[in-house]
Design an enzyme around this catalytic site. Structure first.
Site, PDB file in Angstrom:
ATOM      1  CG  ASP A   1       0.252  65.454  41.444  1.00  0.00           C
ATOM      2  OD1 ASP A   1      -0.828  65.872  41.862  1.00  0.00           O
ATOM      3  OD2 ASP A   1       1.344  65.673  42.012  1.00  0.00           O
TER       4      ASP A   1
ATOM      5  CG  ASN B   1       6.575  64.038  45.096  1.00  0.00           C
ATOM      6  OD1 ASN B   1       7.475  63.231  45.270  1.00  0.00           O
ATOM      7  ND2 ASN B   1       6.321  64.563  43.913  1.00  0.00           N
TER       8      ASN B   1
HETATM    9  P1  13P Z   1       4.426  67.365  49.004  1.00  0.00           P
HETATM   10  O1  13P Z   1       5.624  67.325  48.120  1.00  0.00           O
HETATM   11  O2  13P Z   1       4.422  68.542  49.907  1.00  0.00           O
HETATM   12  O3  13P Z   1       4.258  66.100  49.753  1.00  0.00           O
HETATM   13  O4  13P Z   1       3.147  67.528  48.070  1.00  0.00           O
HETATM   14  C1  13P Z   1       2.908  66.582  47.068  1.00  0.00           C
HETATM   15  C2  13P Z   1       1.721  66.922  46.271  1.00  0.00           C
HETATM   16  O5  13P Z   1       0.819  67.594  46.706  1.00  0.00           O
HETATM   17  C3  13P Z   1       1.652  66.406  44.902  1.00  0.00           C
HETATM   18  O6  13P Z   1       0.574  66.942  44.214  1.00  0.00           O
END
Ligand code: 13P
Length: 283
Positions: free
Chosen positions: A80, A232
Site C-alpha cells: 500500500d 486502516n
Molecule cells: P483509513 O486509515 O482512513 O482507513 O485509510 C486506509 C487506506 O486508505 C490505506 O491505503
C-alpha cells in the site's frame, strides 16, 4: 485458486467491493484471516511501507501463503502506498499479488513513466499494479484536527485520461474527497467526479481512506463503480482501545489470552465492513 483479477472483475460486474484491511500485527492478521474464512469473502491484506518493514516482507508473504493454502481462502497481499522503488520491486519479487505505486507527489509525466516501468516488471509475474491520480490527504490515525481538501488535491479527469491510456494500469486510486484517517469533520465525497472518472476509466477503481466514511456514502460509491475500499484507521483504533482495556486485568499475563480478546474485537469490526461492502459469500 482464483486470482485477484478474477475477484476484482466479479466485484465490478456484480457491484460490490473487496475490502483491503491493513495490518502490522499477528492478531490483526489472524482476525482478517478468520473473517475471510467465516464470511467467505476475498480480502486484500494491505501493508504500507512502514507496516511491511515492521513485520518483514518475507515473513508476511510466507504467513499469508501458508494461511491461504491451509484454509483455502482468497487472501491477496497488496503493498500500500509504495513510494520506495526498491521496496516495490522487492514486493513484486517476493510474490505480493499487487503493488500500489503512489506517484501522487510527482508530475504526471514522471508518475506515468515510473508506473509504466513497474507494470512491465509486475505483469511478467502476473502481479497487478494500482496507480494513483490526485492526492489523498491525511494519516491513518484518529485526529481532532480539521482537514481541508483543495481543488488541486482531487483527481483530475484529464490526467486520468492520459494516465490510463499511457500506462494501462490495472487499478486506479482516486481522490474524490476521501482522506486517510478519522478526522473531526469528514469531507463529503464528490460523486459527480467519480461518475466522470468512471466514464473514461475502465480500470478497477479504488477508494482509499475507508475509515470514518458514512455507510450510506460507501454504498453510493460502490453503486458508482468502486470495487476496492481500503481500511486502516478503524482497525488501529479498535486494536489500541481493546488492548488498553484488556491489559487492565492485572491477573492475566499470558499474551495469547490477552491478544485473543483483542483479535475478537477486531473481527467484529471487520465483519461489519464485509457486510457493508457486500463481499461475503463470493467465493
Ligand atoms: P483509513 O486509515 O482512513 O482507513 O485509510 C486506509 C487506506 O486508505 C490505506 O491505503
Amino acid at each position: 485458486m482464483k486470482d485477484l483479477k478474477y475477484y476484482l472483475k466479479k466485484a465490478k460486474e456484480e457491484k460490490w467491493a473487496i475490502p483491503q484491511f491493513n495490518f502490522s500485527t499477528i492478531e490483526q492478521l489472524k482476525a482478517i484471516i478468520n473473517v475471510s474464512y467465516k464470511l467467505k469473502t476475498p480480502v486484500i491484506l494491505g501493508t504500507s511501507e512502514g507496516e511491511a518493514n515492521y513485520l518483514g516482507m518475507e515473513e508476511i508473504v510466507s504467513l499469508v501463503k501458508i494461511s491461504k493454502n491451509k484454509y483455502k481462502i482468497p487472501l491477496f497481499l497488496n503493498l500500500d502506498h509504495g513510494k520506495n522503488l526498491d521496496l516495490i520491486k522487492k514486493a513484486i519479487f517476493l510474490g505480493y499479488d499487487s503493488v500500489h505505486f503512489d506517484g501522487s507527489s510527482l508530475s504526471l509525466i514522471e508518475n506515468i513513466k515510473i508506473t509504466k516501468e513497474l507494470i512491465k516488471i509486475a505483469h511478467k509475474k502476473n502481479i497487478l499494479v494500482e496507480g494513483e491520480i490526485g492526492s489523498i490527504k491525511g494519516e491513518s490515525q484518529l485526529s481532532s484536527k480539521k482537514i481541508k481538501i483543495l481543488k488541486q488535491d482531487l483527481t483530475s479527469v484529464s490526467d486520468v485520461e492520459k494516465f490510463v491510456k499511457e500506462t494501462k494500469v490495472d487499478s486506479l486510486a482516486v481522490s474524490i474527497g476521501n482522506i486517510h484517517g478519522v478526522y473531526k469533520k469528514m469531507p463529503k465525497l464528490d460523486l459527480k467526479l467519480l461518475k466522470d472518472i468512471k466514464k473514461i476509466s475502465k480500470n478497477f477503481l479504488v477508494l482509499h481512506g475507508g475509515s470514518g466514511i458514512e455507510n450510506k456514502e460507501i454504498k453510493k460509491v460502490i453503486r458508482e463503480g468502486i470495487v476496492k475500499i481500503n481500511f486502516n484507521t478503524e482497525i488501529r483504533i479498535i486494536w489500541k482501545n481493546s488492548l488498553r482495556k484488556y491489559l487492565k486485568n492485572k491477573n492475566e499475563f499470558k499474551p495469547y489470552k490477552i491478544l485473543n480478546l483483542v483479535q475478537n474485537d477486531i473481527e467484529k469490526k471487520l465483519e461489519e465492513k464485509v457486510y457493508l461492502l457486500n463481499s461475503n459469500n463470493k467465493l
